[in-house]
Write an enzyme that holds these catalytic residues in place. Structure first.
Site, PDB file in Angstrom:
ATOM      1  N   ASP A  42      -1.234  -6.283  -0.209  1.00 11.69           N
ATOM      2  CA  ASP A  42      -0.946  -5.345  -1.301  1.00 11.69           C
ATOM      3  C   ASP A  42       0.400  -4.652  -1.090  1.00 11.69           C
ATOM      4  O   ASP A  42       1.154  -4.440  -2.037  1.00 11.69           O
ATOM      5  CB  ASP A  42      -2.061  -4.298  -1.403  1.00 11.69           C
ATOM      6  CG  ASP A  42      -3.408  -4.907  -1.732  1.00 11.69           C
ATOM      7  OD1 ASP A  42      -3.443  -5.969  -2.384  1.00 11.69           O
ATOM      8  OD2 ASP A  42      -4.435  -4.332  -1.321  1.00 11.69           O
ATOM      9  N   ASP A  80      -9.806  -5.140   2.602  1.00 12.06           N
ATOM     10  CA  ASP A  80      -8.928  -3.981   2.511  1.00 12.06           C
ATOM     11  C   ASP A  80      -9.333  -3.008   3.608  1.00 12.06           C
ATOM     12  O   ASP A  80     -10.519  -2.899   3.932  1.00 12.06           O
ATOM     13  CB  ASP A  80      -9.066  -3.297   1.145  1.00 12.06           C
ATOM     14  CG  ASP A  80      -8.521  -4.130   0.000  1.00 12.06           C
ATOM     15  OD1 ASP A  80      -7.546  -4.857   0.219  1.00 12.06           O
ATOM     16  OD2 ASP A  80      -9.071  -4.039  -1.111  1.00 12.06           O
TER      17      ASP A  80
END
Length: 194
Positions: A161, A147
């Protein structure tokens, strides 16, 4: 008189015709191609962005793109959204594998552009994060998801995401519009009562 058990000769049928057009085979192929193109493109963007993020952000301080509003910060996430379930990485991996298989199975029934795009994005997002769980350290089914996007008061996230969130919104739109996966329309409450 009936030609076959339960089939009237007059052509009158008690079952109503499906609401909306029935997609042809060539239409189904085009929708499946759209689904595949969306899934592969979004998946490639996710994978490449993670490779670049690991290469450029490892060991660096936060990179400010738009002041404190949008930054880049590398995080290796063993859990799910909001870093929850960090002790269940293997379970999350198995669930993701099942989700990919279900999406591939459902893709054969896609009957509208909206469903092709939304399920393509959903597949890309799930597969993108699953790839990290399968290939990244500390090992298969236990790998940490990369991330790197940071917004204020929001957990760090990635392209996969974003794909999952956009897919969820598009699926809600399809459901709200009454558009079924096969492209037909679900009857509205007032139509069903008539």
């Amino acid at each position: 008189m009936q030609a076959a058990r339960g089939t009237p000769l007059t052509g009158d049928q008690t079952d109503p015709a499906p609401s909306g057009p029935v997609p042809s085979r060539s239409s189904n192929r085009r929708l499946l191609a759209l689904f595949a193109a969306v899934a592969l493109t979004a998946y490639a963007v996710d994978v490449v962005s993670k490779i670049v993020a690991v290469d450029r952000l490892t060991g660096r301080p936060d990179v400010q793109i738009v002041g404190d509003l949008f930054q880049l910060h590398l995080v290796r996430n063993p859990g799910a959204a909001f870093s929850t379930g960090t002790a269940y990485t293997e379970v999350l991996s198995v669930v993701a594998i099942i989700a990919v298989l279900v999406l591939l199975y459902l893709s054969r029934r896609i009957g509208s552009v909206g469903w092709a795009v939304s399920l393509g994005l959903l597949l890309a997002g799930v597969a993108g994060n699953l790839t990290d769980r399968l290939l990244r350290t500390p090992g298969p089914l236990r790998g940490h998801v990369i991330d790197f996007f940071v917004l204020p008061h929001w957990p760090v996230f990635n392209v996969a995401d974003i794909c999952i969130d956009v897919a969820a919104a598009l699926i809600l739109v399809q459901v709200y519009r009454g558009r079924r996966l096969d492209g037909s329309r679900a009857p509205r409450d007032h139509e069903a009562a008539e």
